[in-house]
Design an enzyme around this catalytic site. Structure first.
Site, short mmCIF file in Angstrom:
data_model
loop_
_atom_site.label_atom_id
_atom_site.label_comp_id
_atom_site.label_asym_id
_atom_site.label_seq_id
_atom_site.Cartn_x
_atom_site.Cartn_y
_atom_site.Cartn_z
N HIS A 86 0.79 -1.35 0.19
CA HIS A 86 0.08 0.04 0.09
C HIS A 86 1.13 1.22 -0.09
O HIS A 86 1.86 1.30 0.79
CB HIS A 86 -0.89 -0.01 1.43
CG HIS A 86 -1.71 1.04 1.24
ND1 HIS A 86 -2.27 1.81 0.38
CD2 HIS A 86 -2.26 1.41 2.66
CE1 HIS A 86 -3.37 2.65 0.99
NE2 HIS A 86 -3.29 2.62 2.24
N GLU A 88 0.01 4.29 0.95
CA GLU A 88 -0.13 5.57 2.01
C GLU A 88 1.16 5.63 2.66
O GLU A 88 1.62 4.60 3.09
CB GLU A 88 -1.39 5.31 2.75
CG GLU A 88 -2.08 6.53 3.27
CD GLU A 88 -3.36 6.26 3.68
OE1 GLU A 88 -4.08 5.33 3.75
OE2 GLU A 88 -3.74 7.51 4.15
N HIS A 152 -7.83 -0.15 1.11
CA HIS A 152 -8.79 0.85 0.66
C HIS A 152 -8.51 2.00 -0.41
O HIS A 152 -9.00 2.90 -0.41
CB HIS A 152 -9.31 1.57 2.23
CG HIS A 152 -8.17 2.49 2.61
ND1 HIS A 152 -8.12 3.59 2.93
CD2 HIS A 152 -6.99 2.09 2.90
CE1 HIS A 152 -7.18 4.02 3.49
NE2 HIS A 152 -6.38 3.33 3.43
N ASP A 171 -3.76 -2.78 5.59
CA ASP A 171 -4.88 -2.14 6.35
C ASP A 171 -5.84 -2.83 6.89
O ASP A 171 -6.61 -2.57 8.01
CB ASP A 171 -5.36 -0.73 5.64
CG ASP A 171 -4.46 0.52 5.77
OD1 ASP A 171 -3.88 0.39 7.03
OD2 ASP A 171 -4.45 1.41 4.96
FE1 FEO Z 1 -4.22 3.23 4.26
FE2 FEO Z 1 -2.71 2.68 7.39
O1 FEO Z 1 -2.82 3.23 5.53
#
Ligand code: FEO
Length: 401
Positions: A86, A88, A152, A171
């Site tokens: 991911h 992020e 997500h 996540d």
């Molecule tokens: Fe979608 Fe914990 O970052």
């Protein structure tokens, strides 16, 4: 200032280590959209085999904490692969530091991950795109990849180690929960489920259909899962089925006979109405939670709403409309796209109404069914009007049942 935790790395399976970081002090996440009263952890995992893989990293300010844990096991430059589940920054933020230490490591993730990483860091890292079903053989162990778009972010991916029956879903199944302990069976069960529910409600709720499909897909291919190691909070080792079943229930929008009443009041009249409505609901044996939007933590209210069948919203009128903080609350709720809920609206006004109309409009935009006419009372409710409020609550509870 980042407070580093000296806790040692933890071996979660033979030669697979948690090497993440604990953020005890963070109280707001995703900007100010999520309050984290119990802090959080950024989990990442080091898999030792003939080849060495690091699955995810941590938020940038915690890079040193992660690197120190890795150093306790191997020199970081020995890492061959960095799996980026991911983009992020709470998980990719330490990638630049890792790259400095091991410039020969190959980064692996989805095509969207490659795009997203470039748009975050503007570096030409050696990046390999992987798809669902691709395998990375490390030696005795394999890492199998499963794209999980919109769980997500578009780039999201799960990594699975079949030999260990270990799922690393980033996540998904996580909780913002800072603890010294690393496993579900070592912590308070109520706390961990409360945080897992809060995480689902505030982040994943609008993605429920996608989550449902993904869980069904995993069940269909029938991969055994003995442990789930998410990227936040504790690792599910005792009963991973518990969190999977909770996700199934939340994703199906299963609700209880429970009403959340949330209001904003200027001089207390709307609060009086709210309390009488709540009394009426209670008289019918239906669960109720009452919140003044200015006195509570929105993240926790949203969590209460996740399994409530009914919502009742109230506001005093200001400038022919609702008050600003209930407006902000409803805007946030709209983004969560709650399904299969019923609602009604109340409020007080002075010389011209407007609050209830404004709330009705927002509920229609959100797609929540309003099941009874709104209740609007001028100035402070008198005895007869309070009875009317009580009956309003009774009627709502009966309709809900
Ligand atoms: Fe979608 Fe914990 O970052």
């Amino acid at each position: 200032m980042v407070m580093e935790t000296k806790t040692k790395r933890v071996e979660i399976k033979k030669d697979i280590y948690w090497v993440g970081a604990i953020d005890w002090e963070v109280r707001n996440f995703h900007g100010y959209t999520y309050s984290t009263k119990r802090g959080t952890t950024y989990n990442c995992y080091l898999v030792l085999d003939e080849k060495i893989a690091l699955v995810d990293t941590v938020y940038g300010p915690f890079a040193n904490e992660m690197i120190e844990r890795i150093r306790e096991i191997i020199p970081p430059e020995k890492i061959d692969y960095v799996i980026v589940n991911h983009v992020e920054i709470d998980h990719s933020g330490a990638l630049p530091e890792i790259y400095k230490l091991c410039p020969k490591a190959k980064f692996l993730g989805t095509a969207k991950c490659k795009e997203g990483l470039y748009k975050h860091y503007y570096r030409d890292w050696d990046f390999g795109v992987v798809k669902t079903g691709d395998n990375l053989k490390l030696g005795k162990r394999t890492l199998t990849f499963m794209e999980a778009p919109m769980i997500h972010w578009p780039d999201s991916m799960f990594t699975y180690c079949p030999e260990e029956e270990l799922l690393l879903p980033n996540d998904a199944f996580g909780q913002h929960y800072a603890t010294r302990e690393r496993f579900d069976d070592e912590v308070n069960q109520e706390e961990v489920m409360e945080e897992a529910k809060k995480y689902y409600a505030n982040i994943l709720w609008p993605l429920s259909q996608i989550i449902l499909k993904k869980i069904e897909e995993i069940k269909k291919i029938n991969i055994p899962i003995r442990m789930i190691a998410p990227s936040h909070g504790v690792i599910w080792r005792k009963d991973p089925g518990k969190i999977i079943n909770a996700y199934l229930s939340w994703a199906k929008n299963e609700t209880k006979s429970k009403v959340v009443v949330i209001y904003e009041t200027m001089w207390g009249a709307t609060e009086k109405i709210a309390r009488e409505i709540a009394e009426g609901i209670i008289s019918e044996g239906v669960g109720v939670k009452l919140f003044d939007v200015n006195q509570v933590d929105r993240t926790e209210v949203i969590s209460e709403m996740l399994d409530a069948k009914g919502f009742i919203f109230g506001s005093s009128t200001l400038d022919n409309d609702m008050l600003p903080n209930i407006y902000g609350f409803l805007e946030f709720l709209k983004g969560l796209k709650p399904k299969n809920r019923i609602a009604s609206v109340f409020g007080s006004y002075g010389w011209s109404g407007g609050a209830v109309k404004g709330i009705e409009g927002m509920l229609k935009e959100t797609g929540i069914e309003i099941i009874q006419p709104s209740l609007s009372i001028q100035y402070v409710p008198d005895t007869d009007e309070l009875k009317q409020c009580y009956e309003y609550g009774v009627n709502f509870a009966r309709r809900l049942k």
